[in-house]
Design a protein around this motif. Structure first.
Motif, PDB file in Angstrom:
ATOM      1  N   THR A  81       6.125  26.006  41.960  1.00 14.40           N
ATOM      2  CA  THR A  81       5.996  25.251  40.586  1.00 14.40           C
ATOM      3  C   THR A  81       4.678  25.118  40.165  1.00 14.40           C
ATOM      4  N   VAL A  82       4.429  24.959  38.864  1.00 12.44           N
ATOM      5  CA  VAL A  82       3.053  25.146  38.479  1.00 12.44           C
ATOM      6  C   VAL A  82       2.255  23.661  38.719  1.00 12.44           C
ATOM      7  N   GLY A  83       1.066  23.667  38.888  1.00 10.21           N
ATOM      8  CA  GLY A  83       0.276  22.611  38.832  1.00 10.21           C
ATOM      9  C   GLY A  83      -0.751  22.348  37.839  1.00 10.21           C
ATOM     10  N   ALA A  84      -1.628  21.201  37.817  1.00  8.54           N
ATOM     11  CA  ALA A  84      -2.238  20.829  36.733  1.00  8.54           C
ATOM     12  C   ALA A  84      -1.900  21.152  35.449  1.00  8.54           C
ATOM     13  N   LEU A  85      -0.748  20.664  35.165  1.00  9.76           N
ATOM     14  CA  LEU A  85       0.030  21.053  34.055  1.00  9.76           C
ATOM     15  C   LEU A  85      -0.455  20.365  32.847  1.00  9.76           C
ATOM     16  N   SER A  86      -0.656  20.933  31.754  1.00 10.79           N
ATOM     17  CA  SER A  86      -1.311  20.192  30.343  1.00 10.79           C
ATOM     18  C   SER A  86      -0.319  20.936  29.243  1.00 10.79           C
ATOM     19  N   HIS A  87      -0.705  20.433  28.220  1.00 10.24           N
ATOM     20  CA  HIS A  87       0.276  20.732  27.037  1.00 10.24           C
ATOM     21  C   HIS A  87      -0.763  20.399  25.717  1.00 10.24           C
ATOM     22  N   THR A  88      -0.743  21.482  24.690  1.00  9.87           N
ATOM     23  CA  THR A  88      -1.443  21.464  23.559  1.00  9.87           C
ATOM     24  C   THR A  88      -0.584  20.746  22.394  1.00  9.87           C
ATOM     25  N   ALA A  89      -1.300  20.665  21.238  1.00 11.77           N
ATOM     26  CA  ALA A  89      -0.590  20.147  20.207  1.00 11.77           C
ATOM     27  C   ALA A  89       0.266  20.855  19.085  1.00 11.77           C
ATOM     28  N   TRP A  90       0.399  22.299  19.651  1.00 17.03           N
ATOM     29  CA  TRP A  90       1.284  23.158  18.932  1.00 17.03           C
ATOM     30  C   TRP A  90       2.695  22.650  18.645  1.00 17.03           C
ATOM     31  N   PRO A  91       3.088  21.903  19.802  1.00 19.58           N
ATOM     32  CA  PRO A  91       4.653  21.749  19.651  1.00 19.58           C
ATOM     33  C   PRO A  91       4.719  20.781  18.540  1.00 19.58           C
ATOM     34  N   TYR A  92       3.906  19.725  18.285  1.00 19.40           N
ATOM     35  CA  TYR A  92       3.845  18.793  17.308  1.00 19.40           C
ATOM     36  C   TYR A  92       3.690  19.699  15.887  1.00 19.40           C
ATOM     37  N   VAL A  93       2.886  20.763  15.992  1.00 15.53           N
ATOM     38  CA  VAL A  93       2.758  21.447  14.521  1.00 15.53           C
ATOM     39  C   VAL A  93       4.123  21.818  14.256  1.00 15.53           C
ATOM     40  N   ALA A  94       4.786  22.199  15.046  1.00 17.63           N
ATOM     41  CA  ALA A  94       6.054  22.959  15.006  1.00 17.63           C
ATOM     42  C   ALA A  94       6.940  21.882  14.441  1.00 17.63           C
ATOM     43  N   ALA A  95       6.822  20.771  15.111  1.00 20.94           N
ATOM     44  CA  ALA A  95       7.683  19.642  14.540  1.00 20.94           C
ATOM     45  C   ALA A  95       7.277  19.317  13.229  1.00 20.94           C
ATOM     46  N   VAL A  96       6.209  19.222  12.699  1.00 25.07           N
ATOM     47  CA  VAL A  96       5.805  19.053  11.343  1.00 25.07           C
ATOM     48  C   VAL A  96       6.568  20.183  10.299  1.00 25.07           C
ATOM     49  N   GLY A  97       6.704  21.342  10.819  1.00 22.66           N
ATOM     50  CA  GLY A  97       6.968  22.705  10.158  1.00 22.66           C
ATOM     51  C   GLY A  97       8.771  22.128   9.975  1.00 22.66           C
ATOM     52  N   GLY A  98       9.215  21.838  10.801  1.00 22.75           N
ATOM     53  CA  GLY A  98      10.686  21.222  10.844  1.00 22.75           C
ATOM     54  C   GLY A  98      10.845  20.248  10.038  1.00 22.75           C
ATOM     55  N   LEU A  99       9.981  19.193   9.914  1.00 17.15           N
ATOM     56  CA  LEU A  99      10.142  18.023   9.047  1.00 17.15           C
ATOM     57  C   LEU A  99      10.023  18.461   7.744  1.00 17.15           C
ATOM     58  N   LEU A 100       9.153  19.352   7.196  1.00 20.67           N
ATOM     59  CA  LEU A 100       9.033  20.037   6.001  1.00 20.67           C
ATOM     60  C   LEU A 100      10.385  20.513   5.580  1.00 20.67           C
ATOM     61  N   LEU A 101      11.071  21.370   6.500  1.00 24.67           N
ATOM     62  CA  LEU A 101      12.291  21.843   6.179  1.00 24.67           C
ATOM     63  C   LEU A 101      13.438  21.276   5.875  1.00 24.67           C
ATOM     64  N   LEU A 102      13.198  19.831   6.745  1.00 22.52           N
ATOM     65  CA  LEU A 102      14.108  18.905   6.349  1.00 22.52           C
ATOM     66  C   LEU A 102      14.179  18.144   5.197  1.00 22.52           C
ATOM     67  N   VAL A 103      12.871  18.146   4.733  1.00 26.61           N
ATOM     68  CA  VAL A 103      12.678  17.448   3.307  1.00 26.61           C
ATOM     69  C   VAL A 103      13.069  18.396   2.228  1.00 26.61           C
ATOM     70  N   ALA A 104      12.948  19.712   2.503  1.00 29.37           N
ATOM     71  CA  ALA A 104      13.468  20.488   1.388  1.00 29.37           C
ATOM     72  C   ALA A 104      15.009  20.544   1.370  1.00 29.37           C
ATOM     73  N   GLY A 105      15.468  20.542   2.730  1.00 34.69           N
ATOM     74  CA  GLY A 105      17.161  20.218   2.602  1.00 34.69           C
ATOM     75  C   GLY A 105      17.628  19.031   2.092  1.00 34.69           C
ATOM     76  N   LEU A 106      16.945  18.007   2.225  1.00 30.85           N
ATOM     77  CA  LEU A 106      17.424  16.405   1.468  1.00 30.85           C
ATOM     78  C   LEU A 106      17.123  16.646   0.053  1.00 30.85           C
ATOM     79  N   LEU A 107      15.889  17.365  -0.401  1.00 27.96           N
ATOM     80  CA  LEU A 107      15.743  17.512  -1.970  1.00 27.96           C
ATOM     81  C   LEU A 107      17.015  18.388  -2.504  1.00 27.96           C
TER      82      LEU A 107
END
Length: 213
Positions: A136-162
């Motif tokens: 397994t991998v050690g010293a694991l860390s994550h960046t903020a890019w997954p949350y940026v992708a979530a923001v993109g999905g939220l914008l798609l959701l807004v477009a669908g609701l509109l």
């Protein structure tokens, strides 16, 4: 009474369905296109990093969004296609496509948030690098890019609701691009002119006398 003229005062124009439709359409197009672009861009960036122990030494590993999960990118493409398809259908079809657009956005958000803390992709890379399937991998860390992708999905959701709320006010593809179920009527052939040379030759070929009464 002299000197008094009845001049009607201008009335403010009411905000009608056409203006609401144009505003919501512009917002949906901007939100959907931007959301799909942001989600696709985010999945190509580094989402996590860690260290694997290989031959007694530390070996750094990184994983992009596409390494972690391919769901956000796939749903972003589906959402972008649904955004375009909204204008090709009417009534119930438009509602169905708008629902697909909204669900694509919601799915992108969920997949991105789940991948924000995922370590399976790096563990798999650590196993291949060390030759040990249980590594397994050690010293694991994550960046903020997954949350940026979530923001993109939220914008798609807004477009669908509109689209679900105001899609009935939006213009549709011109009818000349749509294929109707009924066959088009054929044009009637113009009557042949018996005095034309080619018609005289055709009559002779059939054994007829073109000069006869």
């Amino acid at each position: 009474m002299e000197g008094v003229t009845a001049v009607p005062s201008p009335r403010p124009e009411p905000v009608g369905p056409s203006r609401t439709g144009r505003t919501s359409l512009a917002a949906a197009l901007l939100s959907g296109a931007l959301g799909a672009a942001v989600a696709l861009l985010a999945t190509r960036q580094q989402w996590s990093e860690g260290v694997a122990t290989v031959a007694g030494g530390a070996f750094p590993l990184t994983a992009t969004g596409s390494d972690v999960t391919g769901v956000p990118a796939a749903l972003a493409v589906v959402g972008l296609a649904a955004l375009v398809a909204v204008f090709a259908v009417r009534r119930a079809g438009r509602l169905a496509v708008a629902a697909v657009l909204a669900l694509s956005g919601a799915g992108t958000v969920a997949a991105a948030l789940l991948g924000a803390s995922d370590s399976a992709a790096l563990d798999e890379k650590a196993a291949r690098a060390s030759g040990d399937a249980s590594a397994t991998v050690g010293a694991l860390s994550h960046t903020a890019w997954p949350y940026v992708a979530a923001v993109g999905g939220l914008l798609l959701l807004v477009a669908g609701l509109l689209a679900l709320r105001f899609g009935r006010l939006w213009p549709a593809m011109s009818g000349r691009y749509e294929r109707g179920g009924a066959p088009r009527p054929r044009r009637a052939a113009a009557p042949a002119d018996p005095d034309r040379p080619e018609e005289l030759w055709k009559a002779l070929d059939r054994g007829e006398d073109p000069t006869g009464a």
